[in-house]
Design an enzyme around this catalytic site. Structure first.
Site, PDB file in Angstrom:
ATOM      1  N   HIS A  16      25.942  19.982  75.945  1.00  0.00           N
ATOM      2  CA  HIS A  16      26.522  21.391  75.788  1.00  0.00           C
ATOM      3  C   HIS A  16      25.539  22.454  76.072  1.00  0.00           C
ATOM      4  CE1 HIS A  16      28.376  24.400  73.205  1.00  0.00           C
ATOM      5  NE2 HIS A  16      29.414  23.920  73.231  1.00  0.00           N
TER       6      HIS A  16
ATOM      7  N   GLU B  86      32.339  24.752  80.539  1.00  0.00           N
ATOM      8  CA  GLU B  86      32.426  25.934  79.603  1.00  0.00           C
ATOM      9  C   GLU B  86      31.572  27.044  80.061  1.00  0.00           C
ATOM     10  OE1 GLU B  86      33.043  24.045  75.352  1.00  0.00           O
ATOM     11  OE2 GLU B  86      31.210  23.982  75.711  1.00  0.00           O
TER      12      GLU B  86
ATOM     13  N   GLY C 134      35.810  25.378  70.380  1.00  0.00           N
ATOM     14  CA  GLY C 134      34.913  25.447  69.072  1.00  0.00           C
ATOM     15  C   GLY C 134      35.314  26.082  67.868  1.00  0.00           C
ATOM     16  N   GLY C 135      35.412  27.339  67.609  1.00  0.00           N
ATOM     17  CA  GLY C 135      35.852  28.212  66.363  1.00  0.00           C
ATOM     18  C   GLY C 135      37.231  27.716  65.938  1.00  0.00           C
TER      19      GLY C 135
ATOM     20  N   ASN D 240      35.078  20.808  68.773  1.00  0.00           N
ATOM     21  CA  ASN D 240      33.700  20.753  68.690  1.00  0.00           C
ATOM     22  C   ASN D 240      33.296  21.792  67.497  1.00  0.00           C
ATOM     23  OD1 ASN D 240      30.884  20.820  68.572  1.00  0.00           O
ATOM     24  ND2 ASN D 240      30.756  22.070  70.479  1.00  0.00           N
ATOM     25  N   TRP D 241      33.242  20.924  66.199  1.00  0.00           N
ATOM     26  CA  TRP D 241      32.934  21.718  64.872  1.00  0.00           C
ATOM     27  C   TRP D 241      31.508  22.336  64.788  1.00  0.00           C
ATOM     28  CZ3 TRP D 241      35.039  17.752  60.970  1.00  0.00           C
ATOM     29  CH2 TRP D 241      36.488  17.803  61.075  1.00  0.00           C
ATOM     30  N   LYS D 242      30.626  21.965  65.854  1.00  0.00           N
ATOM     31  CA  LYS D 242      29.417  22.645  65.905  1.00  0.00           C
ATOM     32  C   LYS D 242      28.516  22.440  64.552  1.00  0.00           C
ATOM     33  CE  LYS D 242      30.507  25.714  69.625  1.00  0.00           C
ATOM     34  NZ  LYS D 242      30.372  26.721  70.393  1.00  0.00           N
TER      35      LYS D 242
ATOM     36  N   SER E 226      36.143  30.057  73.964  1.00  0.00           N
ATOM     37  CA  SER E 226      37.252  31.216  73.283  1.00  0.00           C
ATOM     38  C   SER E 226      38.654  30.918  73.622  1.00  0.00           C
ATOM     39  CB  SER E 226      36.964  32.504  73.772  1.00  0.00           C
ATOM     40  OG  SER E 226      35.547  33.094  73.317  1.00  0.00           O
TER      41      SER E 226
ATOM     42  N   GLY F 250      32.270  31.404  72.204  1.00  0.00           N
ATOM     43  CA  GLY F 250      31.955  32.078  70.892  1.00  0.00           C
ATOM     44  C   GLY F 250      31.886  33.647  71.301  1.00  0.00           C
TER      45      GLY F 250
ATOM     46  N   GLU G 241      24.555  25.040  74.265  1.00  0.00           N
ATOM     47  CA  GLU G 241      23.606  25.224  73.215  1.00  0.00           C
ATOM     48  C   GLU G 241      22.728  24.117  73.227  1.00  0.00           C
ATOM     49  OE1 GLU G 241      26.915  25.276  70.127  1.00  0.00           O
ATOM     50  OE2 GLU G 241      27.584  27.082  71.475  1.00  0.00           O
TER      51      GLU G 241
HETATM   52  P1  13P Z   1      34.415  28.645  71.272  1.00  0.00           P
HETATM   53  O1  13P Z   1      35.509  27.993  71.192  1.00  0.00           O
HETATM   54  O2  13P Z   1      34.339  28.940  69.695  1.00  0.00           O
HETATM   55  O3  13P Z   1      34.301  29.638  72.331  1.00  0.00           O
HETATM   56  O4  13P Z   1      33.281  27.434  71.579  1.00  0.00           O
HETATM   57  C1  13P Z   1      33.640  26.780  72.783  1.00  0.00           C
HETATM   58  C2  13P Z   1      32.509  25.725  72.718  1.00  0.00           C
HETATM   59  O5  13P Z   1      31.269  25.725  73.090  1.00  0.00           O
HETATM   60  C3  13P Z   1      33.319  24.459  72.615  1.00  0.00           C
HETATM   61  O6  13P Z   1      32.205  23.219  72.745  1.00  0.00           O
END
Ligand code: 13P
Length: 269
Positions: free
Chosen positions: A115, A187, A252-253, A27-29, A231, A193, A117
């Site tokens: 998600h 999640e 994510g990251g 997920n590149w956000k 994470s 994050g 967010e």
């Molecule tokens: P991180 O891997 O950056 O914690 O993000 C997780 C995430 O929200 C994937 O959708």
């Protein structure tokens, strides 16, 4: 001309092919530039293909670019394309939204829905999530439904009730025979994050509960994967994947770095 270059929809993912084959999704956000996206796609298509399924979910403005990059390299079958959100409506006056049909036309096979967010910053309810899932199923797009508790909910003991409530909205809307046509990502909000992943045992506790809910509501539990997200990195992925009910990761990251993402995928086996 653009339509020809885009190459159109891909065959949708069939539930029969899933059988809990591990899936590692990035997920590149809201990250990237045209240049950095090119570099990321080039890196991914140059890496040795891991045996798990790979998926990338870029911001929607980059979907066509990523699709084109994967097609040119002949990798559009190996590396799937997904969006980060979708409208619950079919078409019309919904400024800023993308429809499920549009995502299919741009070569998406998957879409993230709900998600944390989106839930937190856009007030997305469990009911809206369920409506989006229905819309995707109608056009053959495979949702990855995100669920998870906040730190407060974990501390006050309501974690499993919250997960049950999030899944309950799906049970109200999605027909029994369609519970094999989406995947789930657990999640925990406190792990996203923060660099503080859930321990394998903490994740497994929730995954086992999700698995039994899937078994109760659907006929084909082997067709729904339960991914862990929060994470995930190349150090902690392997231990998470060793858990009985963890079928992959939503990253994510670490998905913005080719080496890390591929190394996570390799440990998914
Ligand atoms: P991180 O891997 O950056 O914690 O993000 C997780 C995430 O929200 C994937 O959708």
């Amino acid at each position: 001309r653009f339509a020809a270059a885009l190459a159109g929809p891909l065959e949708s993912v069939s539930s029969g092919d899933i059988m809990r084959r591990p899936l590692v999704a990035g997920n590149w956000k809201m990250n990237g530039t045209v240049t950095s996206v090119d570099a990321l796609v080039t890196g991914l298509v140059s890496a040795d293909s891991p045996s798990c399924e790979l998926l990338v979910c870029p911001p929607s403005v980059f979907l066509a670019q990523v699709r084109a990059g994967l097609s040119v390299a002949g990798h559009e079958e190996e590396i799937g394309l997904g969006a980060q959100d979708v409208s619950q409506h079919e078409s019309g006056a919904f400024t800023g939204e993308n429809s499920a049909d549009m995502l299919v036309e741009f070569g998406c096979r998957y879409v993230l829905i709900g998600h944390s967010e989106r839930r937190q910053y856009h007030g997305e309810s469990d009911e809206a999530v369920a409506a989006k899932v229905e819309r995707c199923l109608a056009v053959g797009l495979r949702p990855i439904v995100c669920i998870g508790e906040t730190l407060e909910q974990r501390r006050n003991g309501s974690m499993l009730a919250i997960i049950a409530q999030q899944l309950g909205a799906l049970a109200q809307t999605v027909a029994r025979e369609d519970w094999g046509r989406f995947d789930i990502a657990y999640e925990p909000v406190w792990a996203i994050g923060t660099g503080e992943s859930a321990s394998p045992e903490q994740a497994q506790e929730v995954h086992a509960m999700v698995r039994s809910t899937i078994t109760d509501h659907g006929d084909s539990e082997d067709c729904t994967r339960i991914l862990y997200g929060g994470s995930v990195n190349d150090d902690n992925a392997k231990a998470l994947f060793e858990m009985a009910d963890i079928d992959g990761a939503l990253v994510g990251g670490a998905s913005l770095n080719v080496q890390s993402f591929i190394s996570i995928a390799e440990s998914a086996g």
